[in-house]
Design a protein around this motif. Structure first.
Motif, PDB file in Angstrom:
ATOM      1  N   GLY A  53     -12.283 -16.347 -14.646  1.00 46.78           N
ATOM      2  CA  GLY A  53     -12.651 -16.191 -16.046  1.00 46.78           C
ATOM      3  C   GLY A  53     -13.366 -17.421 -16.565  1.00 46.78           C
ATOM      4  N   GLN A  54     -12.867 -18.582 -16.186  1.00 49.24           N
ATOM      5  CA  GLN A  54     -13.515 -19.829 -16.582  1.00 49.24           C
ATOM      6  C   GLN A  54     -14.902 -19.948 -15.960  1.00 49.24           C
ATOM      7  OE1 GLN A  54     -12.427 -21.995 -18.842  1.00 49.24           O
ATOM      8  NE2 GLN A  54     -14.295 -23.227 -18.585  1.00 49.24           N
ATOM      9  N   ALA A  55     -15.023 -19.555 -14.705  1.00 53.52           N
ATOM     10  CA  ALA A  55     -16.322 -19.605 -14.020  1.00 53.52           C
ATOM     11  C   ALA A  55     -17.328 -18.682 -14.692  1.00 53.52           C
ATOM     12  CB  ALA A  55     -16.146 -19.229 -12.547  1.00 53.52           C
ATOM     13  N   LEU A  56     -16.870 -17.524 -15.148  1.00 52.54           N
ATOM     14  CA  LEU A  56     -17.756 -16.589 -15.849  1.00 52.54           C
ATOM     15  C   LEU A  56     -18.249 -17.197 -17.156  1.00 52.54           C
ATOM     16  CD1 LEU A  56     -19.074 -13.869 -16.497  1.00 52.54           C
ATOM     17  CD2 LEU A  56     -16.824 -13.072 -17.303  1.00 52.54           C
ATOM     18  N   ALA A  57     -17.348 -17.801 -17.911  1.00 54.34           N
ATOM     19  CA  ALA A  57     -17.748 -18.410 -19.184  1.00 54.34           C
ATOM     20  C   ALA A  57     -18.748 -19.542 -18.956  1.00 54.34           C
ATOM     21  CB  ALA A  57     -16.515 -18.920 -19.921  1.00 54.34           C
ATOM     22  N   GLN A  58     -18.510 -20.355 -17.939  1.00 52.86           N
ATOM     23  CA  GLN A  58     -19.404 -21.471 -17.652  1.00 52.86           C
ATOM     24  C   GLN A  58     -20.774 -20.983 -17.193  1.00 52.86           C
ATOM     25  OE1 GLN A  58     -17.105 -23.724 -14.806  1.00 52.86           O
ATOM     26  NE2 GLN A  58     -15.974 -24.834 -16.390  1.00 52.86           N
ATOM     27  N   GLY A 139     -11.522  -6.340 -32.536  1.00 58.52           N
ATOM     28  CA  GLY A 139     -10.819  -5.312 -31.792  1.00 58.52           C
ATOM     29  C   GLY A 139     -11.045  -5.398 -30.299  1.00 58.52           C
ATOM     30  N   VAL A 140     -10.199  -4.698 -29.551  1.00 60.07           N
ATOM     31  CA  VAL A 140     -10.195  -4.815 -28.094  1.00 60.07           C
ATOM     32  C   VAL A 140     -11.485  -4.316 -27.438  1.00 60.07           C
ATOM     33  CG1 VAL A 140      -7.685  -4.772 -27.886  1.00 60.07           C
ATOM     34  CG2 VAL A 140      -8.951  -2.614 -27.937  1.00 60.07           C
ATOM     35  N   ALA A 141     -12.201  -3.415 -28.079  1.00 65.38           N
ATOM     36  CA  ALA A 141     -13.447  -2.911 -27.493  1.00 65.38           C
ATOM     37  C   ALA A 141     -14.503  -3.997 -27.386  1.00 65.38           C
ATOM     38  CB  ALA A 141     -13.986  -1.738 -28.308  1.00 65.38           C
ATOM     39  N   ALA A 142     -14.356  -5.068 -28.163  1.00 66.72           N
ATOM     40  CA  ALA A 142     -15.356  -6.139 -28.167  1.00 66.72           C
ATOM     41  C   ALA A 142     -14.943  -7.348 -27.356  1.00 66.72           C
ATOM     42  CB  ALA A 142     -15.628  -6.580 -29.609  1.00 66.72           C
ATOM     43  N   GLN A 143     -13.751  -7.346 -26.779  1.00 64.57           N
ATOM     44  CA  GLN A 143     -13.176  -8.595 -26.308  1.00 64.57           C
ATOM     45  C   GLN A 143     -13.137  -8.800 -24.792  1.00 64.57           C
ATOM     46  OE1 GLN A 143      -9.367  -8.242 -28.223  1.00 64.57           O
ATOM     47  NE2 GLN A 143     -10.126  -8.968 -30.187  1.00 64.57           N
ATOM     48  N   GLY A 144     -13.477  -7.819 -24.005  1.00 69.19           N
ATOM     49  CA  GLY A 144     -13.199  -7.950 -22.581  1.00 69.19           C
ATOM     50  C   GLY A 144     -14.356  -7.669 -21.650  1.00 69.19           C
ATOM     51  N   PHE A 145     -13.982  -7.349 -20.419  1.00 70.34           N
ATOM     52  CA  PHE A 145     -14.970  -7.127 -19.361  1.00 70.34           C
ATOM     53  C   PHE A 145     -15.953  -6.006 -19.673  1.00 70.34           C
ATOM     54  CE2 PHE A 145     -11.609  -9.355 -16.931  1.00 70.34           C
ATOM     55  CZ  PHE A 145     -12.384 -10.377 -16.404  1.00 70.34           C
ATOM     56  N   PRO A 146     -15.543  -4.869 -20.257  1.00 70.69           N
ATOM     57  CA  PRO A 146     -16.527  -3.820 -20.545  1.00 70.69           C
ATOM     58  C   PRO A 146     -17.617  -4.250 -21.515  1.00 70.69           C
ATOM     59  CG  PRO A 146     -14.322  -2.889 -20.497  1.00 70.69           C
ATOM     60  CD  PRO A 146     -14.163  -4.375 -20.463  1.00 70.69           C
ATOM     61  N   CYS A 170     -27.098 -13.431 -26.499  1.00 70.17           N
ATOM     62  CA  CYS A 170     -26.533 -14.532 -25.727  1.00 70.17           C
ATOM     63  C   CYS A 170     -25.296 -15.103 -26.433  1.00 70.17           C
ATOM     64  CB  CYS A 170     -27.573 -15.638 -25.508  1.00 70.17           C
ATOM     65  SG  CYS A 170     -28.187 -15.704 -23.797  1.00 70.17           S
ATOM     66  N   LYS A 171     -25.385 -15.238 -27.742  1.00 65.78           N
ATOM     67  CA  LYS A 171     -24.231 -15.752 -28.478  1.00 65.78           C
ATOM     68  C   LYS A 171     -23.035 -14.813 -28.347  1.00 65.78           C
ATOM     69  CE  LYS A 171     -26.873 -18.437 -31.840  1.00 65.78           C
ATOM     70  NZ  LYS A 171     -27.315 -18.552 -33.267  1.00 65.78           N
ATOM     71  N   LEU A 172     -23.316 -13.510 -28.356  1.00 68.69           N
ATOM     72  CA  LEU A 172     -22.241 -12.533 -28.182  1.00 68.69           C
ATOM     73  C   LEU A 172     -21.649 -12.625 -26.779  1.00 68.69           C
ATOM     74  CD1 LEU A 172     -20.540 -10.186 -29.168  1.00 68.69           C
ATOM     75  CD2 LEU A 172     -22.438  -8.630 -28.603  1.00 68.69           C
ATOM     76  N   LEU A 173     -22.512 -12.757 -25.775  1.00 68.59           N
ATOM     77  CA  LEU A 173     -22.035 -12.894 -24.396  1.00 68.59           C
ATOM     78  C   LEU A 173     -21.163 -14.136 -24.253  1.00 68.59           C
ATOM     79  CD1 LEU A 173     -22.130 -11.982 -21.394  1.00 68.59           C
ATOM     80  CD2 LEU A 173     -24.128 -13.472 -21.128  1.00 68.59           C
ATOM     81  N   LEU A 174     -21.599 -15.239 -24.834  1.00 67.05           N
ATOM     82  CA  LEU A 174     -20.835 -16.485 -24.750  1.00 67.05           C
ATOM     83  C   LEU A 174     -19.470 -16.340 -25.433  1.00 67.05           C
ATOM     84  CD1 LEU A 174     -23.598 -19.160 -25.436  1.00 67.05           C
ATOM     85  CD2 LEU A 174     -22.591 -18.522 -23.247  1.00 67.05           C
ATOM     86  N   ALA A 175     -19.447 -15.684 -26.580  1.00 69.67           N
ATOM     87  CA  ALA A 175     -18.191 -15.510 -27.304  1.00 69.67           C
ATOM     88  C   ALA A 175     -17.226 -14.607 -26.535  1.00 69.67           C
ATOM     89  CB  ALA A 175     -18.462 -14.939 -28.696  1.00 69.67           C
ATOM     90  N   VAL A 176     -17.755 -13.548 -25.941  1.00 72.74           N
ATOM     91  CA  VAL A 176     -16.908 -12.604 -25.197  1.00 72.74           C
ATOM     92  C   VAL A 176     -16.370 -13.246 -23.916  1.00 72.74           C
ATOM     93  CG1 VAL A 176     -16.889 -10.420 -23.928  1.00 72.74           C
ATOM     94  CG2 VAL A 176     -18.011 -10.557 -26.157  1.00 72.74           C
ATOM     95  N   THR A 177     -17.243 -13.893 -23.162  1.00 74.73           N
ATOM     96  CA  THR A 177     -16.777 -14.499 -21.911  1.00 74.73           C
ATOM     97  C   THR A 177     -15.829 -15.666 -22.179  1.00 74.73           C
ATOM     98  OG1 THR A 177     -18.796 -15.858 -21.802  1.00 74.73           O
ATOM     99  CG2 THR A 177     -18.790 -13.766 -20.594  1.00 74.73           C
ATOM    100  N   SER A 178     -16.034 -16.365 -23.290  1.00 73.01           N
ATOM    101  CA  SER A 178     -15.097 -17.418 -23.669  1.00 73.01           C
ATOM    102  C   SER A 178     -13.733 -16.824 -24.009  1.00 73.01           C
ATOM    103  CB  SER A 178     -15.639 -18.202 -24.866  1.00 73.01           C
ATOM    104  OG  SER A 178     -14.725 -19.198 -25.280  1.00 73.01           O
TER     105      SER A 178
END
Length: 349
Positions: A53-58, A139-146, A170-178
Motif C-alpha cells: 500500500g505504501q509502495a502504491l502511494a509512493q 464513503g467507501v466507494a471512493a476510498q479503496g482499490f476499485p 492526479c490529486k484524486l489518485l494521490l488522495a485515494v492511494t494515500s
C-alpha cells in the motif's frame, strides 16, 4: 451445502464433550497454539499489504510529479501488487478489519449500481479541494482499490479529458492511494495489538475457520459462478466479477486461494490432524494444489474466456475444483470440527 440440523449440531456437541472433559487443559493449550500460528501468519499478510500500500502511494506520487507512459504502467503494476496483497488476506472478516467498515474501504464490491464511477465523476467535477479529509468523508466507494482501479484502467475514462495525468484526477489518485496506504498501515498495527484478545479467546478458533469458509463461498458463488452465468439470470457477464476493469479478476482469485493456503491452511491442517482427521487434511491440502494448478494459465482476462465456449471450459474446470475445495472445508471439515456457519455468512464482502 445443506444447513446443519439442530439434531446434528447437538450430536456433534455431545460427541465432543467426553474428549473435552477428559483433557480440557490439553485442548485449550492446543487451540491456543493454532490461534498463535494464525495470528502470526495473518500478521505477515497484513504487513505485506501495508508495504505494498505504501509502495502504491509512493509510485502514484512519483508518476503525478513527472507523468510518463512508463510511469503510468509502473503505477498500474504497483496497484496490482497492492490489490493482490489485499486479496490474500481478504478472507479475514473479523477483528480490526471490521472497524469503520475497513474491508469495504479497501474494496467496495459488489457494485451493481456503478457507484465507484459515479463517485469518481462527482469528485473530479466538484470544485472543493481533493484532500484526505474529502476522501474520508466521501464513503467507501471512493476510498479503496476499485476507485484507484477506475482512475488507472477504465477504458472510457482514459479516453476523456479528465484522464490521467489531468491535475484534479492526479490529486484524486494521490488522495485515494494515500488512504489505502494509511488504512493498510493502521490495520497491520491494530492486528498486532489484537494478539492477546485473539489468542486468548477460544471463540476465535471458530471465527477464523468460518472466515475461511465464507471466503471460499464468496469465491465460488460470487466471483466465479455469477460472471459465468451459473447464478442469477444465467447470462455470462464479466461485469459481475470484481476487478474487471484491470482484467485481473482471475489473478485476484488465484491470490485469494494462495492467501488461504499460506495464512490459513497451516494451522488448520494442524488442528484437523490433532482431531484425528489426517486423511481429510491430506485431501484438503491436495485440493488446494489442484485449484492452484489452474494457474498461471488462468492469470488472463476473464472476458475472452466467457465469450468463447472452448475457452470457457477452463473456467468450468477451475469452478469445479473450487467447488470441491469448498465442499471439503465447508462441509466435511466443518462437520468434523463442529463448526457451524453463521446464517448469512456469505452476505456482504
Amino acid at each position: 451445502m445443506k444447513p446443519l440440523t439442530p439434531t446434528l449440531c447437538l450430536t456433534l456437541a455431545l460427541a465432543a464433550t467426553p474428549l473435552l472433559a477428559a483433557d480440557s487443559s490439553h485442548i485449550d493449550h492446543r487451540t491456543t497454539d493454532y490461534r498463535q500460528q494464525w495470528h502470526t501468519d495473518i500478521r505477515a499478510g497484513y504487513q505485506k499489504l501495508a508495504a505494498q500500500g505504501q509502495a502504491l502511494a509512493q509510485q502514484s506520487e512519483t508518476y503525478c510529479r513527472a507523468p510518463s507512459a512508463n510511469g503510468l504502467e509502473q503505477t498500474k503494476q504497483a496497484w496490482l501488487e497492492a490489490f493482490l496483497a489485499w486479496q490474500k488476506v481478504r478472507f479475514v472478516d473479523f477483528g480490526p478489519v471490521e472497524q469503520d467498515n475497513r474491508a469495504w474501504q479497501f474494496q467496495f464490491w459488489p457494485d451493481p449500481k456503478n457507484l465507484v464511477a459515479r463517485k469518481a465523476s462527482y469528485l473530479i467535477k466538484d470544485e472543493a479541494p481533493v484532500t484526505a479529509e474529502k476522501i474520508s468523508e466521501s464513503g467507501v466507494a471512493a476510498q479503496g482499490f476499485p476507485m484507484a482501479e477506475y482512475l488507472l484502467y477504465d477504458q472510457a475514462f482514459s479516453e476523456s479529458e479528465q484522464a490521467l495525468p489531468a491535475d484534479r484526477t492526479c490529486k484524486l489518485l494521490l488522495a485515494v492511494t494515500s488512504h489505502i496506504a494509511d488504512n493498510s498501515k493502521t490495520l497491520a498495527r491494530d492486528w498486532d495489538d489484537f494478539r492477546s484478545a485473539y489468542v486468548g479467546n477460544e471463540q476465535y478458533t471458530d471465527a477464523t475457520i468460518r472466515a475461511a469458509m465464507a471466503g471460499l463461498e464468496i469465491l465460488e458463488e460470487r466471483r466465479l459462478a455469477a460472471p459465468m452465468g451459473l447464478r442469477g439470470n444465467g447470462k455470462r457477464s464479466v461485469y459481475s466479477a470484481d476487478a474487471w476493469r484491470s482484467e485481473s479478476s482471475l489473478i485476484a482469485a488465484d491470490a485469494s486461494v494462495q492467501g488461504l493456503k499460506q495464512y490459513f491452511l497451516p494451522a488448520f491442517s494442524g488442528l484437523l490432524r490433532d482431531r484425528n482427521q489426517a486423511a481429510l487434511t491430506e485431501d484438503i491440502e491436495q485440493q488446494f494444489d489442484e485449484v492452484l494448478a489452474n494457474f498461471p494459465d488462468l492469470d488472463t482476462p476473464m472476458a475472452p474466456l466467457l465469450a468463447d465456449d472452448d475457452a470457457f471450459r477452463s473456467l468450468q474446470s477451475l469452478y469445479i475444483d473450487v467447488t470441491r475445495l469448498a465442499a471439503l472445508v465447508n462441509d466435511r471439515a466443518a462437520v468434523a470440527l463442529g463448526v457451524v456457519r453463521g446464517f448469512n455468512s456469505s452476505d456482504g464482502d
